[in-house]
Scaffold this motif. Structure first.
Motif, PDB file in Angstrom:
ATOM      1  N   ALA A 152      24.061  24.552 -12.459  1.00 29.77           N
ATOM      2  CA  ALA A 152      23.793  24.182 -11.066  1.00 29.77           C
ATOM      3  C   ALA A 152      22.409  24.656 -10.639  1.00 29.77           C
ATOM      4  N   TYR A 153      21.997  25.839 -11.096  1.00 33.31           N
ATOM      5  CA  TYR A 153      20.650  26.325 -10.790  1.00 33.31           C
ATOM      6  C   TYR A 153      19.593  25.399 -11.383  1.00 33.31           C
ATOM      7  N   LEU A 154      19.810  24.952 -12.612  1.00 35.13           N
ATOM      8  CA  LEU A 154      18.845  24.058 -13.259  1.00 35.13           C
ATOM      9  C   LEU A 154      18.754  22.732 -12.520  1.00 35.13           C
ATOM     10  N   VAL A 155      19.886  22.189 -12.101  1.00 33.35           N
ATOM     11  CA  VAL A 155      19.887  20.929 -11.358  1.00 33.35           C
ATOM     12  C   VAL A 155      19.160  21.100 -10.027  1.00 33.35           C
ATOM     13  N   SER A 156      19.395  22.213  -9.356  1.00 38.26           N
ATOM     14  CA  SER A 156      18.706  22.477  -8.095  1.00 38.26           C
ATOM     15  C   SER A 156      17.201  22.578  -8.306  1.00 38.26           C
ATOM     16  N   LEU A 157      16.788  23.233  -9.380  1.00 38.37           N
ATOM     17  CA  LEU A 157      15.359  23.361  -9.677  1.00 38.37           C
ATOM     18  C   LEU A 157      14.756  21.995  -9.998  1.00 38.37           C
ATOM     19  N   ALA A 158      15.516  21.154 -10.694  1.00 37.97           N
ATOM     20  CA  ALA A 158      15.031  19.809 -11.011  1.00 37.97           C
ATOM     21  C   ALA A 158      14.839  18.984  -9.747  1.00 37.97           C
ATOM     22  N   GLU A 159      15.680  19.199  -8.749  1.00 40.35           N
ATOM     23  CA  GLU A 159      15.597  18.424  -7.513  1.00 40.35           C
ATOM     24  C   GLU A 159      14.484  18.926  -6.599  1.00 40.35           C
ATOM     25  N   HIS A 160      14.294  20.240  -6.527  1.00 46.94           N
ATOM     26  CA  HIS A 160      13.349  20.811  -5.558  1.00 46.94           C
ATOM     27  C   HIS A 160      11.970  21.102  -6.140  1.00 46.94           C
ATOM     28  N   ARG A 161      11.887  21.225  -7.478  1.00 41.03           N
ATOM     29  CA  ARG A 161      10.602  21.501  -8.155  1.00 41.03           C
ATOM     30  C   ARG A 161       9.917  22.752  -7.596  1.00 41.03           C
TER      31      ARG A 161
END
Length: 315
Positions: A7-16
């Protein structure tokens, strides 16, 4: 590897951005950064390119984030199955709706939904059609209200209603003084104000223009229906408005006359859309019935205040 790290990785992918991703994940930035680094160490590959001003995912990072979205969506689906088994009308429902419908439909729909499903937590997301479809496909939305047709094999569309269009013109436009209802032929050689690319209403209006022999007003594309309405009021041109966008609580606009079409008026068909694999299907069918149960006069443009009455009141 655990679901939290994905979930952290997905959030980072979305927010950059580590800070914004951490805020969206309700953790501190050092915590998120540490967990991403642990995930990289476990997998033995770099997932993130760290630069002073922004964060970029590596090609491998993008692919893993894409798959992680699917994993997290499946986990949400598992939770939803359990929740719906315990109580089909409670829990959270993430509903996406496009901008030229949401502000005009939701004031009528939300009170009815709250009355019919008092324990349901309804989360509303307003996005353009393509974004709603993407979010449905990825599992970040449970259901959407969209205009047909929907070209997506993984989604089920349940027809809700047909919404007619009206023509909005300034008071001094030649069409404003017609006593009879409009025909498509009356729009021949007219130039209509339209929305920018990405709005499904733009595509529907262009199709109507092609049928009527009308065109688009060059040099202007609006970002919203309200911008179009105000441009008509400013004598810039004429435009199409969906019927719900002229109903209370929307206030009438000075120097704008609303004209109905005769016969079967130009319209758009609205549907409730969800993943065919969703466990919420039976509940969403009941939800669709609630939407269909809205007062029928909301979709009758002839109930809008006539132009002649408006002029008499202003006299």
């Amino acid at each position: 590897m655990n679901l939290r790290d994905l979930a952290y990785l997905v959030s980072l992918a979305e927010h950059r951005h580590f800070g914004r991703a951490a805020e969206a994940s309700f953790v501190s930035q050092p915590t998120l950064s540490t967990q991403i680094k642990k995930l990289e160490d476990e997998l033995g590959v770099a997932l993130v390119e760290r630069t002073p001003r922004k964060v970029l995912l590596t090609e491998t990072g993008r692919e893993i984030a894409r798959r992680a979205r699917g994993v997290l969506a499946e986990v949400d689906e598992i939770r939803a199955i359990a929740q719906r088994t315990r109580d089909p009308e409670a829990g959270r429902l993430r509903l996406g709706v496009f901008p030229t419908l949401g502000p005009y439909l939701l004031p009528h729909l939300v009170p009815v939904v709250r009355q019919r499903f008092p324990r349901l937590e309804l989360l509303l997301i307003e996005e353009k059609t393509e974004q709603v479809i993407r979010m449905l496909r990825e599992g970040s939305l449970d259901v959407g209200i969209l205009a047909l047709p929907i070209h997506e094999e993984s989604l089920h569309a349940e027809f809700l209603f047909e919404e007619p269009f009206v023509l909005a013109v300034p008071n001094d436009h030649p069409l404003a003084h017609r006593k009879a209802r409009l025909k498509l032929a009356d729009l021949e050689d007219e130039s209509l104000l339209l929305l920018e690319d990405g709005h499904c209403l733009r595509d529907q209006a262009l199709e109507l223009c092609q049928l009527a022999g009308a065109g688009e007003k060059v040099g202007f594309r609006a970002t919203s229906l309200e911008t179009l309405r105000q441009m008509v009021a400013a004598n810039v041109g004429i435009t199409l408005l969906p019927t719900l966008a002229i109903k209370p609580p929307v206030a009438r606009t000075d120097n704008v006359q609303l004209l109905e079409f005769s016969g079967h008026a130009p319209s758009r068909r609205i549907a409730l859309v969800w993943r065919k694999s969703s466990s919420l299907g039976p509940f969403l069918e009941r939800f669709a019935e609630v939407v269909r149960g809205l007062p029928s006069e909301l979709l009758r443009p002839e109930l809008a205040e006539p132009a002649t009455t408006t002029r008499r009141k202003r006299a």
